[in-house]
Write a protein that holds these residues in place. Sequence first.
Motif, short mmCIF file in Angstrom:
data_model
loop_
_atom_site.label_atom_id
_atom_site.label_comp_id
_atom_site.label_asym_id
_atom_site.label_seq_id
_atom_site.Cartn_x
_atom_site.Cartn_y
_atom_site.Cartn_z
N GLU B 483 60.88 94.58 101.16
CA GLU B 483 60.50 93.20 100.87
C GLU B 483 61.39 92.22 101.61
N GLN B 484 62.68 92.50 101.59
CA GLN B 484 63.63 91.61 102.26
C GLN B 484 63.40 91.63 103.77
N ALA B 485 63.12 92.81 104.30
CA ALA B 485 62.89 92.93 105.74
C ALA B 485 61.64 92.14 106.14
N ALA B 486 60.60 92.23 105.31
CA ALA B 486 59.37 91.51 105.60
C ALA B 486 59.60 90.00 105.55
N ALA B 487 60.36 89.58 104.53
CA ALA B 487 60.65 88.15 104.40
C ALA B 487 61.45 87.65 105.60
N LEU B 488 62.36 88.49 106.09
CA LEU B 488 63.15 88.11 107.26
C LEU B 488 62.29 87.98 108.51
N ALA B 489 61.36 88.91 108.67
CA ALA B 489 60.47 88.86 109.83
C ALA B 489 59.69 87.55 109.81
N GLN B 490 59.24 87.19 108.62
CA GLN B 490 58.48 85.95 108.51
C GLN B 490 59.36 84.74 108.83
N LEU B 491 60.58 84.75 108.28
CA LEU B 491 61.50 83.65 108.54
C LEU B 491 61.74 83.48 110.03
N ARG B 492 61.98 84.59 110.70
CA ARG B 492 62.28 84.52 112.13
C ARG B 492 61.09 83.98 112.93
N SER B 493 59.88 84.22 112.43
CA SER B 493 58.72 83.73 113.18
C SER B 493 58.45 82.25 112.87
N GLU B 494 58.91 81.78 111.73
CA GLU B 494 58.57 80.40 111.33
C GLU B 494 59.62 79.36 111.73
N ARG B 495 60.87 79.79 111.89
CA ARG B 495 61.93 78.81 112.09
C ARG B 495 61.94 78.27 113.52
N ASP B 496 62.72 77.24 113.72
CA ASP B 496 62.87 76.63 115.04
C ASP B 496 63.87 77.47 115.85
N GLN B 497 63.33 78.37 116.63
CA GLN B 497 64.18 79.34 117.31
C GLN B 497 65.15 78.68 118.30
N LYS B 498 64.66 77.59 118.94
CA LYS B 498 65.53 76.90 119.90
C LYS B 498 66.78 76.36 119.21
N ALA B 499 66.56 75.79 118.03
CA ALA B 499 67.69 75.24 117.28
C ALA B 499 68.67 76.36 116.90
N VAL B 500 68.11 77.50 116.53
CA VAL B 500 68.95 78.64 116.17
C VAL B 500 69.78 79.08 117.38
N ASP B 501 69.11 79.23 118.51
CA ASP B 501 69.81 79.70 119.71
C ASP B 501 70.94 78.76 120.09
N SER B 502 70.66 77.47 120.04
CA SER B 502 71.72 76.56 120.50
C SER B 502 72.85 76.50 119.47
N ALA B 503 72.53 76.61 118.18
CA ALA B 503 73.61 76.64 117.17
C ALA B 503 74.51 77.86 117.40
N LEU B 504 73.90 78.98 117.77
CA LEU B 504 74.69 80.19 117.99
C LEU B 504 75.57 80.09 119.24
N VAL B 505 75.03 79.44 120.27
CA VAL B 505 75.84 79.24 121.48
C VAL B 505 77.05 78.37 121.16
N GLU B 506 76.81 77.31 120.39
CA GLU B 506 77.93 76.44 120.04
C GLU B 506 78.96 77.16 119.16
N LEU B 507 78.45 78.00 118.28
CA LEU B 507 79.35 78.78 117.43
C LEU B 507 80.25 79.67 118.28
N LYS B 508 79.64 80.31 119.27
CA LYS B 508 80.39 81.23 120.12
C LYS B 508 81.51 80.48 120.86
N THR B 509 81.15 79.32 121.41
CA THR B 509 82.15 78.52 122.11
C THR B 509 83.28 78.12 121.17
N ALA B 510 82.90 77.69 119.97
CA ALA B 510 83.92 77.25 119.02
C ALA B 510 84.86 78.40 118.66
#
Lengths: 132, 551
Positions: B483-510
Amino acid sequence: MHKIRVLAAKPGLDGHDRGVKVIAAALRDAGMEVIYTGLRQTPEQIVATAMQEDVDVIALSILSGAHDYLFPEVMKLIKEKGMDNVLVLGGGVIPEEDIPALKAAGIAEVFGPGTNTHKIVDFIQANAKPRG
Amino acid sequence: MSSFVEQLQAWQAGIDKMLAKRPERKKQFATISGLPIDRVYLPEDPGQEYADKLGLPGEYPYTRGVQPTMYRGRLWTMRQYAGFATAAESNQRYRYLLEQGTTGLSVAFDLPTQIGYDADHNLARGEVGKVGVSISSLKDMEVLFDQIPLDKVSTSMTINAPAGILLAMYIAVAEKQGVKPEQLRGTIQNDILKEYSSRGTYIFPPRPSMRIITNIFAYCAQEVPMWNTISISGYHIREAGSTAVQEVAFTLANGMAYVKAAMDAGLDVDEFGPRLSFFFNAHSEFLEEVAKYRAARRLWAKIMKERFGSTNPKSMMVRFHTQTAGCSLTAQQPKNNIVRVAFQAMSAVLGGTQSLHTNSMDEALSLPTQEAVTIALRTQQIIGYETGVTETVDPLAGAYYIEHLTDEIERRAEEYIARIDEMGGAVSAIEQGYVQREIQEAAYDYQKAVEDNERVVVGVNKFVVKEPPPSGLLRVDPKVREEQAAALAQLRSERDQKAVDSALVELKTAAEKDQNLMPHFLSCVRVYTTLGEICGTLRGVFGEYQAPTTI
C-alpha cells in the motif's frame, strides 16, 4: 577435532544486537568459533558470508518483526546454494504462532526472549554437522 | 549556615511569586489519613554540605528536582510511545490515547523511516510499518497528525539520523494547520551518538552527523524556540545491557560531545543549552534507579556550569523523559510485567521525571495491543492520582541509602567520564569501540548471573510454570508495504518533479558547502520530496557509517 563454526547474523534493519552479542559470547565460551556479521545484512549478504566462512551454523537474530519475511528469504538462498548441511537457527522477539511457518521454511529451531544460552549451546552441539 | 537560611528565604519568596501566577494542584496537601504534607522536607539543621550536594528543588545543583514545586504544581507528562503500520492507523491510536487522558504524543517510526529509506526501497522489505509508522513524505505526515491540533499537543519523535527532515515535515504540517513554528512544542530524539553505541539506526559517519545536529540547534534556537532539539538518551544504552552507572556516564559524555560540537560551531552554550533534554531508562533495581536520576541531575549541572561556563540555570537542568525497561519484560507469564512496570514507573516519579512512558505487558512478544497500552497508562494515573508520592518534592531525600547511592553513582560516572576525556571524548571513544565493549561485557555478565541463578527473574529462572502460548497479539499486515509503495508511486507521478529536482540540487550544494541544512530540508519536504530522496542525496555527500565489529 573440528570446532563448530557459527555465523551470528542480523538480517533486516533493526539495531538491537544485545542478544546476538550475548549469544556469540556464550557460544565462544562453549568452544565454538563465532563470526558476527554486524547490523543490517541482506539475506544475500548473510548467505554469501556463510559460504565464504564455511560455517556449520547460522544464528539469525531479529527483533523488528521482519522475521516472517527475512528468515524464509535466507532459507530460500541456502537451498539454492545447496548448503543443506548448514543448521539455521532463529532468535528474537518472535510470536509463538509464527514458529511453525518458520520451521516449515527450514529454520531448525527458534529461541525466544528469556532462553538460557546453555539450551542453545546444547541444541547446536546435538544438531550441527561439522565436517571433518 | 546563615547563607542557607537566606537561600531558603529567597527560594520561598520565589515560590510565593510563582504561586500567585500558577497555583499548585491543591490548596492544601494531606495524606489519606489527613496528615498535612509540606512542599519539601529538609534536615533540621541543614549545613553547607547539604546546601552544596542537595540544595533546594529548582535550584543548583538540582539534585532534588528541576522545579521548586515538582508534581504539586503539575504531574509529569504521560506520554505513551506509539506508532505502527500506516499513518492512518497510527493517527487513530494517537486520537484514542488523547481521549484516554494521555497528555503528549510520542511517535514511533518504522525502521526504513529511521534509516532514511522510502517504503518502496529494496532494504525496506519485511520492515514497513513493523516497529512504528511508515513515513516517506509530507503526505504521510499530514495523515499522521490529521485532526490533531499541533498548537495544543506536545509531540516527541523518536528519530535520529533523519531527525531534521522529520522535524521539517512536522513544521510543514503545522503551517498547513495555521500553526507557527514558534508555537510548536515537542522533542526530536536527534541523539546520533547512542545510535552508534547502542541502538543501530545511524546513517552517516559521526562527524557529518554532528554537524547536522548543530545545524538543528542553531536553526531551532531562532525559529522553533520551544522545541527540544535533542533528547540525549541513556535509555538505549541501558537496554543494550549497561549498568546504571554506565547509563549515566555514557549519556552525559554524549551530551558533552554535543555541547562541545555546538560551541565549536560558534553557538553560545546558553542559547541552545536550555533546549537540551534527556531520556533515561527505569530498570528494576528500584532504589538505585531513584538515585540514578538524582545523580545525573547533579553531575550534569556541575558539568555545564564548571566545564562549559554556562550561566543560565535552564542550561544546567536535566529535564528528562523516562521509559520503563523493555529489556526487563519477560515473555513468560507476561501479566507479571504489569507489576514490574509499576515499580519502575514509581522509581522514575520518585526520581523526578518530567515525562514518562510505561511499557505494556506484552512488549516482550510484539507491539502492544490497545488493552495492554491502556493498563500501562492507567499505571501512571494510579501513581499520579492515588499513591500520594506526588504531594511532596523528592520524598526519598535524606535516606542514608539513597544519598549513598546518589553519591556513588555520581562518583563512578565521573571516573568513566574522565576515561572518555582521555580518549578524546565520546565520539572517539565510540569510534574506538570502547563504549560498545563496556556495554556488551555488562550485558554478558548480567546474562550469566541470571543463568547461574545468582539473579532471579520471576517466571524465567524461578517460579516457572507451563503456560499456553499467548494469543491476541497485535499484528501488522504485510500488505502495508505494498500500500505504501503504491501511494509513493502515485505521489511521485503527481508532484511537481522540477521543484523536487531543484530542491535536491540545492540541498546537495548546501551539504557540500557547510551551510545550515534545515532550511533546505524544509524546501525539500514542502514540495513532497521523499525522505529516501533527501537521505540518498546526503548519503552521496557524506557517505555511510561503517560500524567497527566489537566482538
